[in-house]
Design an enzyme around this catalytic site. Structure first.
Site, short mmCIF file in Angstrom:
data_model
loop_
_atom_site.label_atom_id
_atom_site.label_comp_id
_atom_site.label_asym_id
_atom_site.label_seq_id
_atom_site.Cartn_x
_atom_site.Cartn_y
_atom_site.Cartn_z
N HIS A 57 19.94 -40.26 13.34
CA HIS A 57 20.63 -41.28 14.13
C HIS A 57 22.05 -41.51 13.62
CE1 HIS A 57 16.75 -42.05 15.85
NE2 HIS A 57 16.25 -42.48 14.71
N HIS A 219 14.28 -41.83 19.91
CA HIS A 219 13.49 -40.71 19.43
C HIS A 219 12.96 -39.88 20.60
CE1 HIS A 219 12.96 -44.13 16.59
NE2 HIS A 219 13.28 -43.20 15.70
#
Length: 329
Positions: A57, A219
């Site tokens: 991320h 995700h």
């Protein structure tokens, strides 16, 4: 799979080594851990702030470590929560006696492991509080979450809680303003492509060339619906309408247009143009807009919109100077 890597089993370790070697004046790595801290921790008399989560991320979360934001970020494997032991090491490293606040994105693994670390720290006499960020308005429950997911709005929580802690506020005061920020922030995203977890070697899901997914998670968790690809203005309006429909916003907001990893700035600014137009038409004043990559999903194409409803206190704290790599300019 084409990625600039050496060994898929060493990706996180080599990334942390790269971050801390390039920015050694600001950051350091705790030996034998996946924890990145400010170079000056613990800061005497200051509440310590710890966040983290799976890697993939970036720049979250190491990019938000620095004066005025986080004291430490705990890095997990790709899309995998860090272990309680690693979180515990971060807590001990940043504790100066004033207590530690954990800022947790609402994913089941993160919540469980950070809460276990909190209990471990309390057994050692460290005062620890926590807040859980759940800014994603897309879905109530998802693949990895009970309740709403925590996504890019977490960055605003890091900034405002970090500014409060830097002022010398108590643990209770820092937690209170973090919770206030969480209550005032909303986000939603869209994906145009999937992403590939290196260890898997194949895309997490499949989107056809003419498809996009509204409300996707960071995700790759399913969103609200998969629909034909739309033009930028329609995508931005759809996301913004969902956000504005979830909460009554006042006339003063901060905005974040967050790329998910593979969206050119050109496209992010096209989307931001529409967001500005829509908010202006609704009489909502934009205090400041951030456009760029703040919480990505590897090489996923797409973006999210975040709105933070501001009052005088939140505005002051949001504007405070800071030294984290990826937000303070």
């Amino acid at each position: 799979m084409k990625k600039v890597v050496n060994d898929v089993n060493q990706i996180v370790d080599e990334m942390i080594e790269g971050i801390t070697s390039v920015h050694s004046n600001l950051l350091k790595r705790l030996p034998n851990t996946t924890v990145i801290t400010r170079s000056d921790v613990p800061v005497k008399g200051k509440v310590g702030l710890v966040s983290g989560g799976g890697s993939g991320h970036e720049p979250a979360h190491a990019g938000y470590v620095g004066k005025g934001m986080l004291d430490a970020a705990v890095v997990g494997e790709v899309f995998t929560s860090p272990t309680p032991d690693q979180v515990m090491e971060a807590i001990k490293a940043v504790d100066s006696g004033a207590g530690v606040l954990l800022i947790i994105k609402n994913y089941t693994g993160d919540v469980m492991n950070f809460e276990m670390a909190k209990e471990m720290a309390e057994l050692e006499g460290i005062q620890v509080e926590q807040v859980i960020v759940n800014d994603d308005v897309a879905v109530e429950d998802s693949t990895f979450t009970t309740g709403r997911r925590g996504i890019a709005g977490t960055v605003f929580v890091h900034k405002i809680a970090g500014a409060m802690a830097e002022k010398g506020a108590s643990l209770a005061e820092v937690k209170e303003v973090a919770e206030k920020t969480i209550a005032n922030v909303r986000s939603m995203g869209v994906a145009l492509t999937s992403c590939t977890v290196p260890a898997a070697g194949k895309p997490s899901f499949i989107l056809e060339d003419n498809e996009m997914e509204i409300g996707i998670g960071i995700h790759g968790e399913p969103g609200i619906k998969r629909i034909p690809l739309q033009k930028a203005d329609q995508i931005a309006k759809t996301l913004l309408d969902n956000i504005l429909g979830d909460k009554h916003f006042g006339n003063h907001v901060a905005v974040m247009i967050n790329g998910l990893g593979a969206t050119p700035e050109m496209e992010l600014y096209i989307a931001s143009r529409k967001v500005v137009q829509e908010l202006n038409e609704k009489g909502i004043n934009i205090h400041r807009t951030w456009v760029g990559e703040y919480m990505t999903s590897l090489e996923m194409a797409g973006f999210s919109i975040t709105l933070l409803d501001l009052d005088d206190q939140l505005t002051e704290l949001l504007d405070k100077e800071c030294e984290a790599l990826s937000f303070c300019n």
